[in-house]
Design a protein around this motif. Structure first.
Motif: not given
Length: 352
Positions: A163-166, A171-175
């Motif tokens: 869950a943390a990695q997802l 976030k890394r992709n713009g969320a």
């Protein structure tokens, strides 16, 4: 928006309207903080406190009025009502607290209060081109996160780590945030449609169901994929195939003009005929927008006629207690002759 609001006022027979639902507040005024809206033919007033007044003036073209100890919310509303001569006031009974309604109904000089039920929420059902682009982008972030997580899954890591990695990948992709807390359910946990991730470690042979979504410009994404860690056994393959066939049939069926229950039936019949009808307890899908679960829904009870530019999820599932479960979910735009699928992650059975 003005035409929608004028029609709403006429249909409900109200002189003015209070908006307290935060998603409706953002949709109508553009304001993302905490407060309340007063709307009439003459006035559009946004009441908030000092934490948000500067942001409110930037985000909204409503008249921003600051509430504080010397300028209470009820006093501001009373002034608005008296200025308009408002006698019939609409309110959001589905979101306003009972205590707030009791206070307002006691202190505000209104002759009649009209509960709006779902009528304000319904304004959000058909998405604008701008909304659709935000939803498309949000779902593409989910696709990128799913592609990345496949290389992370291995025996010994916990559901919480997944869950943390997802969340990191989104976030890394713009969320800018998350639509809901990610559902990560492995092994026997995957028989629970809304299982909460815990310290259970992934094991070879596990189904791993991942249901997750992000926020982009305030709009939600939603997708689910189920994979197998290692080689799938015959029963896992059977269940996965039934769910995939049920989902693809619904995707081929959905279009404007059908009722939500009619689309649900297409998937449900396939699952039932395969002997797993008792293992599919939830509806086939729901709309998505500023909030993750909007109307209309794809369910056995929903009689809503679908219209172009509505958003729906298509997410059939089979859940077998003590064994595991599968859900596959895409998010689509309803069109006149079908749908535009916003989810592009692969759906064949992935064995890691």
């Amino acid at each position: 928006m003005k035409v929608k609001m004028d029609n709403l006022f006429s249909e409900r027979g109200i002189d003015a309207l209070l908006i307290t639902d935060p998603f409706n507040m953002r949709y109508i005024s553009g304001f993302r903080g905490e407060g309340i809206l007063y709307i009439s033919a003459k006035q559009q007033v946004l009441i908030t406190d000092s934490r948000y007044t500067e942001a409110a003036m930037k985000e909204s073209d409503f008249v921003v009025t600051e509430e504080n100890r010397d300028n209470k919310r009820t006093d501001i509303l009373k002034s608005c009502i008296q200025q308009d001569g408002t006698e019939v006031l609409g309110y959001e009974d589905c979101s306003m607290l009972c205590s707030e309604y009791a206070k307002f109904s006691k202190e505000l000089p209104v002759k009649q209060w009209i509960p709006m039920e779902q009528s304000v929420n319904d304004l959000r059902q058909i998405k604008t081109p701008e909304e659709l682009e935000y939803l498309r982008k949000a779902e593409s972030i989910g696709d990128a996160a799913f592609a990345a997580i496949l290389g992370f899954l291995k025996p010994g890591i916990t559901e919480l780590e997944v869950a943390a990695q997802l969340e990191y990948e989104m976030k890394r992709n713009g969320a800018e945030g998350f639509s809901f807390d990610a559902i990560i359910a492995s092994g026997v946990h995957s028989s629970m449609p809304h299982a909460m991730p815990d310290e259970k470690k992934l094991e070879y042979g596990d189904f791993i169901t991942m249901d997750f979504g992000c926020l982009y410009k305030g709009y939600c994404s939603d997708m689910t994929r189920t994979v197998v860690l290692g080689k799938a056994d015959d029963k896992q393959k059977e269940i996965y195939d039934v769910v995939l066939r049920a989902q693809e049939a619904a995707l081929e069926t959905i279009r404007a003009g059908l009722k939500g229950c009619e689309v649900d039936k297409v998937s449900r019949d396939i699952i039932t005929e395969s002997g797993y009808g008792h293992c599919f307890g939830h509806g086939l899908g729901h709309s998505v927008g500023l909030f993750i679960h909007e109307e209309p829904r794809l369910s056995p009870a929903d009689q809503t006629i679908l219209r172009a530019n509505m958003i729906e999820t298509i997410e059939p599932g089979i859940y077998v207690p003590g064994f595991g479960g599968v859900r596959i979910e895409d998010m689509v735009i309803v069109t006149e002759d079908g749908c535009d699928n916003l989810t592009h992650s692969p759906k064949h059975l992935i064995e890691l």
